[in-house]
Design an enzyme around this catalytic site. Structure first.
Site, mmCIF file in Angstrom:
data_model
loop_
_atom_site.group_PDB
_atom_site.id
_atom_site.type_symbol
_atom_site.label_atom_id
_atom_site.label_comp_id
_atom_site.label_asym_id
_atom_site.label_seq_id
_atom_site.Cartn_x
_atom_site.Cartn_y
_atom_site.Cartn_z
ATOM 1 N N ARG A 130 27.947 94.050 75.067
ATOM 2 C CA ARG A 130 29.009 93.229 75.671
ATOM 3 C C ARG A 130 28.473 92.129 76.600
ATOM 4 O O ARG A 130 28.844 90.964 76.419
ATOM 5 C CB ARG A 130 29.999 94.145 76.387
ATOM 6 C CG ARG A 130 31.297 93.484 76.715
ATOM 7 C CD ARG A 130 32.364 94.508 77.017
ATOM 8 N NE ARG A 130 32.944 95.079 75.816
ATOM 9 C CZ ARG A 130 33.370 96.342 75.700
ATOM 10 N NH1 ARG A 130 33.268 97.171 76.711
ATOM 11 N NH2 ARG A 130 33.902 96.764 74.579
ATOM 12 N N GLY A 186 44.301 97.779 60.065
ATOM 13 C CA GLY A 186 45.281 98.362 60.985
ATOM 14 C C GLY A 186 44.699 98.785 62.314
ATOM 15 O O GLY A 186 45.387 99.436 63.117
ATOM 16 N N TRP A 216 36.722 92.117 58.620
ATOM 17 C CA TRP A 216 36.073 91.247 59.628
ATOM 18 C C TRP A 216 34.668 91.767 59.943
ATOM 19 O O TRP A 216 34.250 91.743 61.100
ATOM 20 C CB TRP A 216 36.861 91.158 60.945
ATOM 21 C CG TRP A 216 38.332 91.128 60.853
ATOM 22 C CD1 TRP A 216 39.197 92.011 61.414
ATOM 23 C CD2 TRP A 216 39.139 90.145 60.196
ATOM 24 N NE1 TRP A 216 40.489 91.647 61.134
ATOM 25 C CE2 TRP A 216 40.487 90.513 60.386
ATOM 26 C CE3 TRP A 216 38.861 89.001 59.442
ATOM 27 C CZ2 TRP A 216 41.538 89.785 59.868
ATOM 28 C CZ3 TRP A 216 39.910 88.279 58.910
ATOM 29 C CH2 TRP A 216 41.222 88.669 59.138
ATOM 30 N N GLU A 235 34.396 92.140 69.887
ATOM 31 C CA GLU A 235 33.823 93.060 70.890
ATOM 32 C C GLU A 235 34.719 93.164 72.131
ATOM 33 O O GLU A 235 34.243 93.204 73.261
ATOM 34 C CB GLU A 235 32.375 92.682 71.226
ATOM 35 C CG GLU A 235 31.478 92.870 70.014
ATOM 36 C CD GLU A 235 30.002 92.729 70.287
ATOM 37 O OE1 GLU A 235 29.537 93.172 71.337
ATOM 38 O OE2 GLU A 235 29.317 92.155 69.411
ATOM 39 N N PHE A 289 27.692 96.410 61.397
ATOM 40 C CA PHE A 289 28.424 97.378 62.227
ATOM 41 C C PHE A 289 29.877 97.345 61.766
ATOM 42 O O PHE A 289 30.559 96.323 61.937
ATOM 43 C CB PHE A 289 28.293 96.907 63.682
ATOM 44 C CG PHE A 289 28.959 97.745 64.726
ATOM 45 C CD1 PHE A 289 28.310 98.840 65.283
ATOM 46 C CD2 PHE A 289 30.222 97.412 65.199
ATOM 47 C CE1 PHE A 289 28.907 99.590 66.293
ATOM 48 C CE2 PHE A 289 30.829 98.158 66.202
ATOM 49 C CZ PHE A 289 30.166 99.253 66.744
ATOM 50 N N ALA A 290 30.352 98.440 61.144
ATOM 51 C CA ALA A 290 31.676 98.410 60.506
ATOM 52 C C ALA A 290 32.650 99.326 61.223
ATOM 53 O O ALA A 290 32.746 100.520 60.919
ATOM 54 C CB ALA A 290 31.541 98.784 59.033
ATOM 55 N N GLN A 294 33.913 58.160 87.631
ATOM 56 C CA GLN A 294 33.926 59.408 88.400
ATOM 57 C C GLN A 294 34.650 60.525 87.652
ATOM 58 O O GLN A 294 34.265 61.701 87.739
ATOM 59 C CB GLN A 294 34.591 59.164 89.759
ATOM 60 C CG GLN A 294 34.345 60.298 90.724
ATOM 61 C CD GLN A 294 35.041 60.084 92.039
ATOM 62 O OE1 GLN A 294 36.261 59.900 92.085
ATOM 63 N NE2 GLN A 294 34.293 60.080 93.120
ATOM 64 N N GLU A 298 39.309 97.581 61.169
ATOM 65 C CA GLU A 298 40.076 97.788 59.928
ATOM 66 C C GLU A 298 41.330 96.916 59.993
ATOM 67 O O GLU A 298 41.723 96.482 61.080
ATOM 68 C CB GLU A 298 40.491 99.259 59.819
ATOM 69 C CG GLU A 298 39.303 100.200 59.746
ATOM 70 C CD GLU A 298 39.708 101.671 59.621
ATOM 71 O OE1 GLU A 298 40.920 101.977 59.524
ATOM 72 O OE2 GLU A 298 38.784 102.499 59.617
#
Ligand SMILES: Cc1cc2nc3c(=O)[nH]c(=O)nc-3n(C[C@H](O)[C@H](O)[C@H](O)COP(=O)(O)OP(=O)(O)OC[C@H]3O[C@@H](n4cnc5c(N)ncnc54)[C@H](O)[C@@H]3O)c2cc1C
Length: 375
Positions: free
Chosen positions: A233, A121, A149, A354, A115-116, A269, A119
């Site tokens: 998500r 920027g 990424w 995401e 899934f691209a 504890q 970018e």
């Protein structure tokens, strides 16, 4: 399902998935090369019938698969999720021809999807993307620019690519294209990240695409991206819950047996209360993930708020739980190859991708004020 518990059949299915992950998938994951797509693992996910379920399941079933696999084999979990993320746009928006060509191969694990969207920027502000689609004849475009990424890049066989067909139109000028990896002008390089799966950049140098490669309608690609992310998500939250549970289970086992100060770590504890806190937060995150996924499956109108809350709480919780687990294991957790060393590297990225945690808070606040204004 009630708001508080799964059906016995769902619980049995989760247990079965955890066993499959430990016995069939974990050994294949261990043979994989870090930072490369593990094709044997993807093929086994296909042979087990898990990939085809990506296209027949609802959001809750997707969450249960991701949570269960993540508990025993995060590599398998991620390979499954990425097939879904990359190919869901083809399933939901593709033409019969696109679906026939690609979905059987994605389902049997012989084609790897990606899934691209991001970018250099345009990350959180995805609508600012600039990878250009310039008209090339009446029926085609040429893609020029860069994506970065991108999970599974540059090893994938097909990419869902979001490109700008109308400059200056923001989210309304973006088109989704299905781009096979062998298109001329498409190249990629690997990125060396702490997240253990394959990630890379993609370079588009006048890559030709036609109307037959469009997913959905021209200039309506941002909807394709958002539909996909809305489904996935809550399931990022489920991945996080699976990792948190694995870290918690390891910590309960370790602190119950580790000798310290004339007893066991669990007798302190300060230690036992940390374990209790890890458990409470993991369970709260799990319930919120299930509630968000169920809302999605029921077509409820508060899905954006619930999904954002679930992703935010679960990913932040998993970070806390894994970090606390490392602390309670001491130095051994930081040895390369230790489960917690692996989870420590895995757990960081879901707070960024995401929709970063800050972006989720923005969505939650926006939805709250929208409700107020609608009164
Ligand atoms: C392991 C991994 C896998 C990935 N896989 C994919 C993939 O398969 N496909 C794909 O397209 N992308 C993928 N990404 C990219 C990911 O979607 C982006 O990293 C993410 O959208 C954030 O963009 P950015 O990194 O450019 O950060 P920026 O957008 O530059 O944001 C940096 C930080 O600024 C803050 N910030 C940003 N916006 C806001 C806001 N509105 N309000 C408050 N604070 C804000 C947040 O702290 C955020 O983390 C992946 C990333 C990672 C780490």
């Amino acid at each position: 399902m009630t708001a508080f518990s799964l059906e016995p059949s769902q619980l049995a299915r989760c247990a079965e998935l955890r066993t499959l992950a430990a016995e069939r998938l974990r050994p294949l994951a261990e043979k994989g090369e870090p930072g490369r797509v593990n094709r044997a693992l993807v093929a086994e996910l296909g042979a087990l019938g898990l990939l085809s379920r990506l296209f027949t399941s609802g959001a809750l079933d997707l969450c249960l698969m991701r949570e269960s696999l993540a508990q025993a084999c995060t590599e398998a979990e991620t390979a499954l999720a990425l097939q879904g993320l990359g190919a869901h746009p083809v399933h939901a928006h593709g033409t019969p021809g696109q679906r026939e060509r690609w979905l059987p191969r994605v389902s049997d694990g012989t084609a790897v999807a990606a899934f691209a969207l991001s970018e250099p920027g345009a990350g959180s502000d995805a609508a600012a993307l600039s990878l250009g689609a310039e008209r090339d004849g009446p029926d085609g475009w040429r893609l020029t620019g860069e994506k970065c990424w991108i999970s599974n890049a540059p090893d994938a066989d097909l990419y869902t690519v979001f490109a700008r067909t109308t400059p200056g139109a923001g989210a309304r000028g973006v088109t989704a294209f299905l781009v096979p990896a062998d298109r001329p002008g498409l190249t990629g390089s690997r990125l060396d990240m702490i997240a253990p799966h394959a990630l890379g950049t993609l370079r588009f140098d006048g890559v030709p695409v036609t109307a037959a490669d469009v997913l959905g309608e021209p200039d309506a690609g941002f909807r394709v991206a958002m539909d996909t992310l809305n489904l996935f998500r809550p399931s990022v939250g489920a991945f996080a819950v699976g990792m948190a549970q694995a870290a918690l289970d390891a910590t309960v086992a370790h602190t119950a047996t580790r000798d310290a100060f004339g007893g066991r770590l669990r007798d302190l504890q300060a230690v036992a209360h940390q374990v209790a806190e890890m458990s409470v937060r993991t369970e709260a995150a799990r319930l919120m993930v299930y509630a968000a996924a169920t809302a999605y499956d029921e077509g409820a109108d508060d899905v954006p708020r619930r999904s954002a809350m679930a992703k935010l709480l679960a990913t932040e919780t998993a970070q806390f739980v894994v970090d606390t687990a490392v602390q309670l294991h001491g130095a051994r957790a930081l040895c390369r190859g230790h489960l917690l060393e692996h989870l420590y590297r895995e757990v960081r990225a879901p707070r960024i991708y995401e929709g970063a945690s800050e972006v989720q808070r923005g969505i939650i606040a926006k939805e709250l004020y929208k409700t107020l204004e609608a009164r």
